[in-house]
Design a protein around this motif. Structure first.
Motif, PDB file in Angstrom:
ATOM      1  N   HIS A   1      45.921  43.035  36.026  1.00  0.00           N
ATOM      2  CA  HIS A   1      45.513  44.302  35.414  1.00  0.00           C
ATOM      3  C   HIS A   1      45.225  44.055  33.940  1.00  0.00           C
ATOM      4  O   HIS A   1      45.946  43.317  33.264  1.00  0.00           O
TER       5      HIS A   1
ATOM      6  N   LEU B   1      40.274  45.638  34.546  1.00  0.00           N
ATOM      7  CA  LEU B   1      40.670  44.942  35.774  1.00  0.00           C
ATOM      8  C   LEU B   1      41.800  45.715  36.427  1.00  0.00           C
ATOM      9  O   LEU B   1      42.770  46.110  35.760  1.00  0.00           O
TER      10      LEU B   1
ATOM     11  N   VAL C   1      43.440  42.585  40.370  1.00  0.00           N
ATOM     12  CA  VAL C   1      42.529  41.593  40.938  1.00  0.00           C
ATOM     13  C   VAL C   1      43.298  40.355  41.404  1.00  0.00           C
ATOM     14  O   VAL C   1      44.099  39.780  40.662  1.00  0.00           O
TER      15      VAL C   1
ATOM     16  N   GLY D   1      33.881  42.894  35.308  1.00  0.00           N
ATOM     17  CA  GLY D   1      35.187  42.340  34.979  1.00  0.00           C
ATOM     18  C   GLY D   1      35.257  40.823  35.063  1.00  0.00           C
ATOM     19  O   GLY D   1      36.319  40.239  34.812  1.00  0.00           O
TER      20      GLY D   1
ATOM     21  N   THR E   1      36.188  39.149  31.635  1.00  0.00           N
ATOM     22  CA  THR E   1      37.568  39.437  31.262  1.00  0.00           C
ATOM     23  C   THR E   1      38.538  38.621  32.107  1.00  0.00           C
ATOM     24  O   THR E   1      39.510  38.054  31.590  1.00  0.00           O
ATOM     25  N   LEU E   2      38.269  38.518  33.406  1.00  0.00           N
ATOM     26  CA  LEU E   2      39.132  37.735  34.286  1.00  0.00           C
ATOM     27  C   LEU E   2      39.152  36.270  33.857  1.00  0.00           C
ATOM     28  O   LEU E   2      40.214  35.628  33.802  1.00  0.00           O
TER      29      LEU E   2
ATOM     30  N   LEU F   1      33.366  40.957  42.301  1.00  0.00           N
ATOM     31  CA  LEU F   1      34.078  42.032  41.610  1.00  0.00           C
ATOM     32  C   LEU F   1      33.140  43.212  41.411  1.00  0.00           C
ATOM     33  O   LEU F   1      31.945  43.028  41.167  1.00  0.00           O
TER      34      LEU F   1
ATOM     35  N   GLY G   1      35.919  46.369  38.201  1.00  0.00           N
ATOM     36  CA  GLY G   1      37.264  45.887  37.906  1.00  0.00           C
ATOM     37  C   GLY G   1      38.145  45.611  39.097  1.00  0.00           C
ATOM     38  O   GLY G   1      39.346  45.361  38.928  1.00  0.00           O
ATOM     39  N   THR G   2      37.587  45.668  40.300  1.00  0.00           N
ATOM     40  CA  THR G   2      38.364  45.373  41.492  1.00  0.00           C
ATOM     41  C   THR G   2      37.658  44.308  42.325  1.00  0.00           C
ATOM     42  O   THR G   2      36.437  44.160  42.260  1.00  0.00           O
ATOM     43  N   ARG G   3      38.446  43.586  43.114  1.00  0.00           N
ATOM     44  CA  ARG G   3      37.849  42.615  44.031  1.00  0.00           C
ATOM     45  C   ARG G   3      37.421  43.341  45.292  1.00  0.00           C
ATOM     46  O   ARG G   3      38.224  44.012  45.935  1.00  0.00           O
TER      47      ARG G   3
END
Length: 507
Positions: A21, A30, A33, A52, A55-56, A223, A226-228
């Motif tokens: 997160h 995120l 994830v 995202g 950022t990841l 992604l 912000g989610t997988r």
């Protein structure tokens, strides 16, 4: 950095992120994830600009710390507080925008900040020998004593990879690594990636180019917001399934050519006659009619960008003439080109197209300031309405137009560059690599925008290294080779991508 051993069943992932997160200023980027890469795997990471991905990867690099979640490397939990921690753990990064110093040698760049020393002094000879051994181990023929600025783009990319490997990287993140490479350089890069995975190195491959992903990757993770939303083997997925996962909806194939009617009966909107410049343009002649999209094709160094720069007054003509609406014009500077109704979206949006620390609003209004003046002051009311119209027309996604443009995703930055030149209402729009580094959804939007502008009667010149894109959008394609026109092709007469590739190579 701390590392705590954990029991794992079977072979542990090379790297694993669990439940990551991350929020910035209350905005969730995120949301829980999960992402893992197997040993010796090439794992593609895809998603729209702003999904995202960056950022990841910055969390994996130690640039950002997650609000919650865990990072594991070969079954051991890590706490990454800095990029130094990530490097020490064996996580390397190859950036889309090169981080090399052109005035230094290949060896000096590889060991920058980690130079071998002798009696406290930097030992350049030792650096060259170490670099030569490293490059040989990579299977790369590159002179470690050569100055980077004198080398082709492909050599820069190889130097970036060597720089990461010199720090004992076991996990290598590659961000759009082929964005600036010619076809033979791409082939060499992919051959190197194959050798690296055989040596046990895992690759995270970030790209918007589906044909490359299918060619090089084993699995893909997508992604969105912000989610997988997807992780699977490439062999089990169609390109349409991946695109739908990326954008969250079924997308019509924007790369399907759509025949268009172009009236070429009258005088051309633009006629360039026998252009020649000191930058490599040699006797180039071409025409663009109203409502026509003309693609410029050619290998790296063929003169595509140089022709565009001549037409926009950036590079000085040694000879030749430019006619607009049948009348000769003197285009001696970009300001003169703008006055004559020509606008150009440059190849490098960050260096040539934007003032990164200025706001979205300021960037959009930059070419319009003279027209917005009321006496000695700028008319803020007109400026606000102009910006609102441009943001709506280009669907620029931003929390506020007062935000610095550097905070936008790559796709939205590109939209800002296009929007600011559309605001000048040009008759002729030159677009150099307009979809470079943008996601599939934004690419579709830009392609449809270009078609719409042509339908309004504007003349369009498009330069693109992506042949499917050029075939999809062009009414005619002009092939350049060694700074001159090698062929002029009607799009209806080009059977497929291979036929265009043969024409470009002169086969």
């Amino acid at each position: 950095m701390s590392a705590d051993a954990e029991s794992t069943g079977g072979e542990a992932p090379a790297v694993e992120l669990r439940g990551i997160h991350k929020s910035f200023n209350g905005l969730s980027v995120l949301r829980g994830v999960d992402f893992e890469v197997a040993p010796c795997e090439v794992h593609a990471l895809a998603g729209e600009n702003g999904a995202g991905k960056s950022t990841l990867m910055k969390i994996l690099q130690g640039v950002h710390r997650p609000d919650s979640g865990e990072i594991h490397l070969r079954g051991r939990r890590l706490q990454l507080s800095s990029t130094k921690d990530a490097r020490a753990a064996g996580i390397g990064m190859v950036f889309q925008e090169f981080s090399l110093v052109p005035t230094l040698t290949v060896a000096q760049n590889i060991f920058l900040n980690y130079e071998p020393r002798r009696r406290g002094l930097i030992d350049d000879r030792e650096a060259v020998e170490r670099a030569r051994a490293l490059l040989a181990d990579m299977g790369v023929d590159l002179d470690p004593a050569a100055q980077v600025g004198s080398l082709p783009t492909g050599a820069w990319q190889l130097t970036e990879i060597a720089k990461a490997l010199a720090q004992q990287a076991s996990v290598l993140i590659m961000d759009e690594p082929t964005a600036s490479l010619a076809k033979d350089e791409v082939d060499a890069l992919f051959a190197l990636i194959s050798r690296l995975t055989q040596r046990g190195i895992s690759i995270i491959y970030i790209s918007h180019r589906m044909e490359e992903v299918y060619r090089i990757a084993d699995r893909i993770t997508v992604l969105r917001d912000g989610t997988r939303v997807l992780t699977d083997e490439l062999s089990r997925l169609s390109p349409e399934q991946i695109v739908e996962a990326i954008v969250g909806r079924t997308v019509e194939n924007a790369l399907q050519w759509q025949p268009r009617e172009v009236d070429r009966a009258g005088a051309p909107l633009l006629e360039a006659r026998n252009l020649r410049s000191a930058t490599g343009v040699s006797d180039v002649s071409l025409e663009v009619h109203r409502g026509e999209i003309v693609g410029l094709a050619g290998l790296m160094g063929s003169g595509r960008t140089e022709v565009a720069r001549c037409l926009f007054g950036v590079d000085k003509l040694e000879s030749g003439e430019i006619l607009l609406h049948g009348r000769r014009r003197e285009i001696t500077s970009p300001a003169a080109a703008i006055d004559q109704g020509i606008a150009m979206v440059p190849e490098d949006r960050r260096l040539q197209g934007l003032v990164l620390d200025h706001s979205i609003r300021d960037n959009l209004l930059l070419p319009l300031l003279d027209g917005l003046k009321r006496g000695p002051f700028v008319d803020d009311g007109r400026g606000t309405s102009t910006v609102a119209a441009l943001v709506d027309k280009l669907q620029i996604r931003a929390a506020s137009v007062s935000r610095p443009v550097r905070l936008l995703s790559g796709g939205n930055q590109q939209k800002v560059v296009i929007a600011k030149w559309l605001a000048t209402d040009p008759d002729l729009l030159i677009l150099d690599e307009p979809t470079a580094g943008v996601d599939v959804g934004t690419k579709q939007e830009i392609i449809e925008l270009i078609r719409g502008l042509a339908d309004e009667g504007k003349g369009i010149i498009v330069i693109s290294s992506e042949l499917p894109e050029l075939l999809a959008i062009s009414d005619r394609i002009v092939v350049l080779r060694h700074g001159t026109v090698a062929a002029g092709l009607d799009r209806a007469g080009i059977a497929d991508e291979e036929s265009l590739q043969l024409a470009i190579q002169g086969v």
